[in-house]
Structure formats: C-alpha cells, structure tokens
Design a protein around this motif. Structure first.
Motif, PDB file in Angstrom:
ATOM      1  N   GLY A 153       0.818  -1.212   0.000  1.00 21.35           N
ATOM      2  CA  GLY A 153       0.000   0.000   0.000  1.00 21.35           C
ATOM      3  C   GLY A 153       0.848   1.257   0.000  1.00 21.35           C
ATOM      4  N   VAL A 154       2.176   1.095   0.068  1.00 16.36           N
ATOM      5  CA  VAL A 154       3.086   2.240   0.118  1.00 16.36           C
ATOM      6  C   VAL A 154       3.482   2.675  -1.290  1.00 16.36           C
ATOM      7  CG1 VAL A 154       5.410   2.979   0.826  1.00 16.36           C
ATOM      8  CG2 VAL A 154       3.969   1.713   2.416  1.00 16.36           C
ATOM      9  N   THR A 155       3.678   1.718  -2.200  1.00 17.61           N
ATOM     10  CA  THR A 155       4.039   2.064  -3.576  1.00 17.61           C
ATOM     11  C   THR A 155       2.873   1.779  -4.514  1.00 17.61           C
ATOM     12  OG1 THR A 155       4.913  -0.037  -4.421  1.00 17.61           O
ATOM     13  CG2 THR A 155       6.366   1.257  -2.990  1.00 17.61           C
ATOM     14  N   HIS A 156       2.811   2.558  -5.618  1.00 22.98           N
ATOM     15  CA  HIS A 156       1.729   2.409  -6.594  1.00 22.98           C
ATOM     16  C   HIS A 156       2.270   2.434  -8.015  1.00 22.98           C
ATOM     17  CE1 HIS A 156      -0.497   4.950  -3.322  1.00 22.98           C
ATOM     18  NE2 HIS A 156      -0.458   3.680  -2.979  1.00 22.98           N
ATOM     19  N   SER A 157       3.524   2.042  -8.210  1.00 15.94           N
ATOM     20  CA  SER A 157       4.109   2.158  -9.544  1.00 15.94           C
ATOM     21  C   SER A 157       5.270   1.194  -9.708  1.00 15.94           C
ATOM     22  CB  SER A 157       4.603   3.587  -9.771  1.00 15.94           C
ATOM     23  OG  SER A 157       5.681   3.878  -8.886  1.00 15.94           O
ATOM     24  N   LEU A 158       5.657   0.971 -10.968  1.00 22.76           N
ATOM     25  CA  LEU A 158       6.783   0.081 -11.262  1.00 22.76           C
ATOM     26  C   LEU A 158       8.072   0.586 -10.621  1.00 22.76           C
ATOM     27  CD1 LEU A 158       6.256  -0.564 -15.102  1.00 22.76           C
ATOM     28  CD2 LEU A 158       5.754  -2.150 -13.250  1.00 22.76           C
ATOM     29  N   SER A 159       8.333   1.885 -10.755  1.00 23.45           N
ATOM     30  CA  SER A 159       9.606   2.429 -10.266  1.00 23.45           C
ATOM     31  C   SER A 159       9.688   2.394  -8.745  1.00 23.45           C
ATOM     32  CB  SER A 159       9.795   3.859 -10.776  1.00 23.45           C
ATOM     33  OG  SER A 159       8.667   4.644 -10.510  1.00 23.45           O
ATOM     34  N   HIS A 160       8.601   2.772  -8.066  1.00 25.65           N
ATOM     35  CA  HIS A 160       8.604   2.765  -6.602  1.00 25.65           C
ATOM     36  C   HIS A 160       8.689   1.337  -6.059  1.00 25.65           C
ATOM     37  CE1 HIS A 160       7.346   7.012  -5.323  1.00 25.65           C
ATOM     38  NE2 HIS A 160       7.568   7.074  -6.626  1.00 25.65           N
ATOM     39  N   ALA A 161       7.940   0.409  -6.693  1.00 24.56           N
ATOM     40  CA  ALA A 161       7.964  -0.988  -6.239  1.00 24.56           C
ATOM     41  C   ALA A 161       9.365  -1.578  -6.407  1.00 24.56           C
ATOM     42  CB  ALA A 161       6.939  -1.812  -7.020  1.00 24.56           C
ATOM     43  N   SER A 162       9.974  -1.332  -7.570  1.00 22.93           N
ATOM     44  CA  SER A 162      11.327  -1.834  -7.822  1.00 22.93           C
ATOM     45  C   SER A 162      12.323  -1.248  -6.825  1.00 22.93           C
ATOM     46  CB  SER A 162      11.762  -1.481  -9.251  1.00 22.93           C
ATOM     47  OG  SER A 162      10.854  -1.984 -10.198  1.00 22.93           O
ATOM     48  N   ALA A 163      12.191   0.057  -6.580  1.00 29.56           N
ATOM     49  CA  ALA A 163      13.092   0.739  -5.642  1.00 29.56           C
ATOM     50  C   ALA A 163      12.964   0.173  -4.232  1.00 29.56           C
ATOM     51  CB  ALA A 163      12.801   2.241  -5.638  1.00 29.56           C
ATOM     52  N   SER A 164      11.732  -0.167  -3.838  1.00 33.30           N
ATOM     53  CA  SER A 164      11.531  -0.735  -2.498  1.00 33.30           C
ATOM     54  C   SER A 164      12.227  -2.089  -2.372  1.00 33.30           C
ATOM     55  CB  SER A 164      10.033  -0.857  -2.171  1.00 33.30           C
ATOM     56  OG  SER A 164       9.398  -1.868  -2.931  1.00 33.30           O
ATOM     57  N   GLY A 165      12.266  -2.851  -3.480  1.00 34.35           N
ATOM     58  CA  GLY A 165      12.959  -4.132  -3.471  1.00 34.35           C
ATOM     59  C   GLY A 165      14.464  -3.971  -3.280  1.00 34.35           C
ATOM     60  N   VAL A 166      15.041  -3.006  -3.986  1.00 33.45           N
ATOM     61  CA  VAL A 166      16.480  -2.721  -3.841  1.00 33.45           C
ATOM     62  C   VAL A 166      16.787  -2.303  -2.410  1.00 33.45           C
ATOM     63  CG1 VAL A 166      18.378  -1.221  -4.576  1.00 33.45           C
ATOM     64  CG2 VAL A 166      16.725  -2.062  -6.275  1.00 33.45           C
ATOM     65  N   PHE A 167      15.951  -1.428  -1.859  1.00 35.63           N
ATOM     66  CA  PHE A 167      16.170  -0.916  -0.502  1.00 35.63           C
ATOM     67  C   PHE A 167      16.191  -2.051   0.521  1.00 35.63           C
ATOM     68  CE2 PHE A 167      14.452   0.505   3.582  1.00 35.63           C
ATOM     69  CZ  PHE A 167      15.302   1.548   3.888  1.00 35.63           C
ATOM     70  N   VAL A 168      15.209  -2.944   0.431  1.00 35.60           N
ATOM     71  CA  VAL A 168      15.109  -4.049   1.398  1.00 35.60           C
ATOM     72  C   VAL A 168      16.263  -5.032   1.227  1.00 35.60           C
ATOM     73  CG1 VAL A 168      13.766  -6.150   1.836  1.00 35.60           C
ATOM     74  CG2 VAL A 168      12.655  -3.921   1.951  1.00 35.60           C
ATOM     75  N   ALA A 169      16.651  -5.289  -0.021  1.00 35.22           N
ATOM     76  CA  ALA A 169      17.780  -6.201  -0.270  1.00 35.22           C
ATOM     77  C   ALA A 169      19.045  -5.673   0.396  1.00 35.22           C
ATOM     78  CB  ALA A 169      17.983  -6.372  -1.766  1.00 35.22           C
ATOM     79  N   ARG A 170      19.251  -4.368   0.296  1.00 38.59           N
ATOM     80  CA  ARG A 170      20.432  -3.757   0.925  1.00 38.59           C
ATOM     81  C   ARG A 170      20.341  -3.843   2.442  1.00 38.59           C
ATOM     82  NH1 ARG A 170      21.112   1.609  -3.016  1.00 38.59           N
ATOM     83  NH2 ARG A 170      21.745   0.433  -4.893  1.00 38.59           N
ATOM     84  N   ASP A 171      19.129  -3.674   2.957  1.00 39.67           N
ATOM     85  CA  ASP A 171      18.924  -3.762   4.401  1.00 39.67           C
ATOM     86  C   ASP A 171      19.225  -5.174   4.905  1.00 39.67           C
ATOM     87  OD1 ASP A 171      17.682  -1.995   6.682  1.00 39.67           O
ATOM     88  OD2 ASP A 171      16.744  -3.964   6.934  1.00 39.67           O
ATOM     89  N   ILE A 172      18.755  -6.174   4.163  1.00 41.13           N
ATOM     90  CA  ILE A 172      18.998  -7.578   4.538  1.00 41.13           C
ATOM     91  C   ILE A 172      20.483  -7.897   4.446  1.00 41.13           C
ATOM     92  CG2 ILE A 172      18.631  -9.980   3.822  1.00 41.13           C
ATOM     93  CD1 ILE A 172      15.775  -9.155   2.983  1.00 41.13           C
ATOM     94  N   SER A 173      21.122  -7.449   3.367  1.00 40.54           N
ATOM     95  CA  SER A 173      22.548  -7.721   3.166  1.00 40.54           C
ATOM     96  C   SER A 173      23.389  -7.137   4.282  1.00 40.54           C
ATOM     97  CB  SER A 173      23.010  -7.144   1.815  1.00 40.54           C
ATOM     98  OG  SER A 173      22.342  -7.779   0.755  1.00 40.54           O
ATOM     99  N   ALA A 174      23.019  -5.928   4.708  1.00 34.45           N
ATOM    100  CA  ALA A 174      23.757  -5.264   5.790  1.00 34.45           C
ATOM    101  C   ALA A 174      23.617  -6.039   7.098  1.00 34.45           C
ATOM    102  CB  ALA A 174      23.255  -3.838   5.974  1.00 34.45           C
ATOM    103  N   SER A 175      22.481  -6.709   7.285  1.00 31.29           N
ATOM    104  CA  SER A 175      22.222  -7.406   8.562  1.00 31.29           C
ATOM    105  C   SER A 175      22.883  -8.793   8.610  1.00 31.29           C
ATOM    106  CB  SER A 175      20.717  -7.558   8.790  1.00 31.29           C
ATOM    107  OG  SER A 175      20.155  -8.486   7.877  1.00 31.29           O
ATOM    108  N   VAL A 176      23.233  -9.331   7.438  1.00 31.67           N
ATOM    109  CA  VAL A 176      23.819 -10.687   7.427  1.00 31.67           C
ATOM    110  C   VAL A 176      25.328 -10.666   7.217  1.00 31.67           C
ATOM    111  CG1 VAL A 176      21.704 -11.785   6.656  1.00 31.67           C
ATOM    112  CG2 VAL A 176      23.375 -11.047   4.938  1.00 31.67           C
ATOM    113  N   GLU A 177      25.888  -9.469   6.918  1.00 34.37           N
ATOM    114  CA  GLU A 177      27.331  -9.369   6.693  1.00 34.37           C
ATOM    115  C   GLU A 177      28.126  -9.601   7.980  1.00 34.37           C
ATOM    116  OE1 GLU A 177      27.886  -5.592   4.821  1.00 34.37           O
ATOM    117  OE2 GLU A 177      27.276  -6.306   2.868  1.00 34.37           O
TER     118      GLU A 177
END
Length: 457
Positions: A433-457
């Motif tokens: 419900g936070v994103t409503h577009s291809l660009s925002h949805a894709s960007a949210s995926g990148v953001f979370v991936a970086r967050d996960i990567s930072a937590s497992v390093e």
C-alpha cells in the motif's frame, strides 16, 4: 527446505529484491515463490477471434507471473516523488529518487538502452495547463514499451535463474512465524527461511489482508481509483506526447472539488482487458516498436475515493462498480463521448461509423448506468478541461471504456526499514500500500535487499 531469504511474488519488487541480494551476497540461499507462470508461459487467451473476452483463467497471465502486472504494461518508469507512492516517507526523498535512478540504470543494462527518458521539468505545457485550471505534475519518465520491457525481464530472469530458486505456479497459502524465522506454507509443502519479503502486488490484496490478520499486523484502509479509459486519435495529444510522452495532469472539479487525474498514457497504444480477482476491468499498453503502434492514444481518467467511517472497504466499493459493469456488458463497456453527453447508450453501428477505431473488442453500452453520478460528472468535466489544451478531446467520437479501477492494498504498518513489527518480515511494493508504480515498487525491493545484506554481513 530451508532458505536464507524467501521472496513471495515475482513482480518488480520481488525481482529487484532478488537481483540486489545476489549482487550484495552471492552466498545467500534465495527462493522466489510466484502464483503465476514463468515469463515465456504468460499468454492471455484473448485473441479477438476465437476468444473475444476474458475466460477467467485460474492464473491471469496479464496480472500474475514473472514480471508481475507490469510485465505487459507499457513499461513506464516514473522517477518522481510526486506520484507513484509514498516510499519517500519511509526512506527519505533523496534516497527514494536515487533508488529509482539505480533501477533505471539496471533496466538500461539489461536491454533498455536506447529508450528515451522524458521530462516535464521546464515544459511550457506547465503554463498552458495552469491557465486552464489543470496541474501538470513534475516527473522524469523512462518509456521502455511493452516489447522492450519484456526483453529486460527476459534478460533479468536469464541472469537470476541459476542463482535464485524460482517456484512458479506455486501459490503460498500462509506465512507463519517459527522461532526467529518464518515458514511459507504452499499447497503440498512448507519452506522455512530466516528472512521473508512479501511483494504480492495489487492483485494479492485479499491474500495480503488475510496474512496481516493472521499475524496481527496493523493495517489502514487505502483509496480506490475509479474511472474510464479514454481512446482518441493520437494526433489530438501528439503535441503533448511527442515532448513529454506521459503527462500526469490533475484537475479539481468545480462541482464537487474532487480531483480527477490522467493516468497511464499510451501514445499509439492499445486498450486491453485486465482480470483482478475474477473482475474484468480495462487498462492500456503501448509499444516502442513502430510496427506494433496504432493510430490511437489512450489514457485513464480516474477519481480517487477513500472511505474510513463507518465503511472502510474502498476496494470493495470499487469491486462492486466493476462487477456491475461486467454484469451489464459481459465484461468491459465502451461508449462514445457524444452518446454519453446525449444520455443514450452506444451501439455497434454508431461506433463503427465514428472517427476512432476501437483497439479493444468491448460491449457498446451506457456508462451512466454503471458509474456513480459524482464520478461521471467529474470525468466529463475533466474531458472538457483537457479539450482546452488538446482540442478534440471532447469530440463526439472519443471512446470511453469502463470501468477502469486501480485497487490499492490497504496500507500495512511497516517501519523505516519497510519491516513489520516482526524482525526479518518485510512487506514491499504495491502489496504494502506504500508504492503504486513500477519504479517505486522496484526501488523498495532494492532498498530491502540492501537492508537484509547489511544485517547478514
């Protein structure tokens, strides 16, 4: 089966989560679960000849599968915080734009090179719109086209398929909390993971609601956008589309002060059916390749409705209107603007004699029997307003297809990491419900991936 990260949904959010995770940490064991088909198996049976209308496939190939509902869209990536979602409220305005630009770079790398990046910044059309009580929103838009968008997705899948395990045609029943991790339960098997990213898009709204209820995650109702898709000769809007490609224009009606906006403009495009949870609505596509282009341009005119008390089900309201259209027209209804103004239903003869050749086989009918008066009045006001900046918009032969409904998931309570109250459970993309577009949805995926990567390093 045990994974480090399970991603539910192979739409833009899920794809870019998987992509960025692989870039950041090649040792992670990642799985993606998708209710629909793999990209090459996504084919809508409607051919206009043997199959003329929606046959309610078990999995709608337009809405589900690798690439999500955006796979067969016209591939417009809007780089802006002015519309397309409120990702910036969680990650900050600058980072949101930077993430969208990064997504654009990836799309260029995987087959989008050579496509044009349009911008409304400094356009003289801004002044023209304001002089006619219209507001042209600022944005940069990358238009891939349905054809190039497909190529980009093909190339991304080819790169990911050997590094990530994909489960297609595998609906997830439930998501359960197990210790510090999660269990993803499918029809015949269950899979465990340390981190779970849910990215099910708008078509997963009902499923997402149930997951939130089961896990007691707070939600609040979102809006629903209801309106029509306008189709007219491409030359009428060519002065706008040649320079801007897509113009997001907002109008505030004089009668009710409701906001009506243009959405998803498709120069030289086609109008298509869309099936969401068994309800047939209308949408539009366009192609980058000249050989697939038409003489028409189409775009949506939408009115946003938000309900809170005592009625909260905005999507249910939109669904009921769409079902009424399906009941009266057996699917999508089409009406000439001149017939709507005169208060009569359209028929096949008048449409065939008109100046606009329909690109979708729809049932001639009367939209005033479907759309509430307040919404229809707003749409008609907007058409007359657009006629001042694009003369010919209000011609009698302009076609209106109905109904177009944009369902937004209820807004899920997530923090600035896009994480729920449960550590390691992320909800991203349009499903949040936070994103409503291809660009925002894709960007949210990148953001979370970086967050996960930072937590497992």
């Amino acid at each position: 089966m045990k994974y480090d990260v399970i991603i539910i949904g192979a739409g833009p959010g899920g794809i870019f989560t998987a992509y960025e995770l692989v870039q950041k940490n090649k040792d992670l064991k990642i799985a993606v679960f998708e209710i629909g088909h793999s990209l090459e198996k996504r084919h809508c049976p409607i051919d206009g000849d043997k199959v003329k209308s929606c046959i309610n496939c078990k999995s709608c190939s337009i809405m589900s599968g690798f690439g999500g509902a955006g796979a067969f869209s016209d591939g417009k990536y809007n780089i802006t915080n002015d519309f397309g979602g409120t990702l910036y409220e969680h990650v900050g305005k600058k980072q949101a734009i930077d993430l969208m630009k990064y997504v654009d770079d990836i799309n260029m790398k995987y087959g989008g090179e050579g496509t044009k990046l349009y911008s409304t910044a400094g356009s003289h059309f801004k002044k023209l719109c304001l002089q006619n009580k219209l507001n042209l929103l600022d944005a940069s838009v990358r238009h891939l086209g349905t054809d190039i968008n497909y190529v980009v997705l093909e190339n991304l899948y080819a790169d990911l398929k050997d590094k990530v395990t994909f489960y297609f045609d595998t609906p997830v029943k439930t998501v359960e909390r197990v210790g510090e991790g999660y269990r993803v339960v499918c029809e015949s098997e269950a899979y465990d993971c340390d981190k779970c990213v849910i990215s099910v898009g708008r078509s997963g709204s009902k499923w997402m609601e149930k997951v939130c209820q089961d896990l007691e995650i707070e939600t609040k109702s979102n809006r629903v956008d209801i309106g029509v898709r306008v189709e007219l000769p491409a030359v009428i809007f060519s002065h706008l589309t040649d320079e801007l490609y897509e113009s997001k224009i907002v109008y505030r009606t004089e009668k009710f002060e409701d906001k009506v906006r243009t959405f998803c403009m498709n120069p030289h495009g086609i109008v298509v059916n869309e099936n969401t949870n068994g309800i047939v609505t209308v949408n539009g596509h366009s192609y980058e390749g000249v050989d697939k282009q038409t003489n028409n341009t189409n775009f949506a005119l939408l009115v946003a409705k938000h309900f809170s008390e005592p009625f909260k089900d905005s999507n249910g309201y939109g669904e009921s209107i769409a079902r009424l259209s399906n009941m009266l027209g057996g699917g999508v209804i089409v009406q000439r603007f001149g017939d709507l103004v005169r208060g009569r239903r359209s028929n096949a003869k008048r449409i065939a004699e008109g100046l606009v050749e329909p690109t979708l086989s729809a049932t001639p009918g009367d939209l005033s029997l479907v759309l509430p008066k307040r919404i229809l009045d707003g749409i008609m006001e907007m058409i007359y307003a657009l006629d001042k900046i694009a003369p010919g918009t209000a011609n009698d032969d302009t076609l209106l297809y109905g109904v177009e409904v944009k369902f937004y998931n209820m807004e899920v309570e997530i923090d600035d990491h896009l994480e729920t109250k449960y550590k390691g459970l992320y909800i991203i993309g349009d499903g949040s419900g936070v994103t409503h577009s291809l660009s925002h949805a894709s960007a949210s995926g990148v953001f979370v991936a970086r967050d996960i990567s930072a937590s497992v390093e």
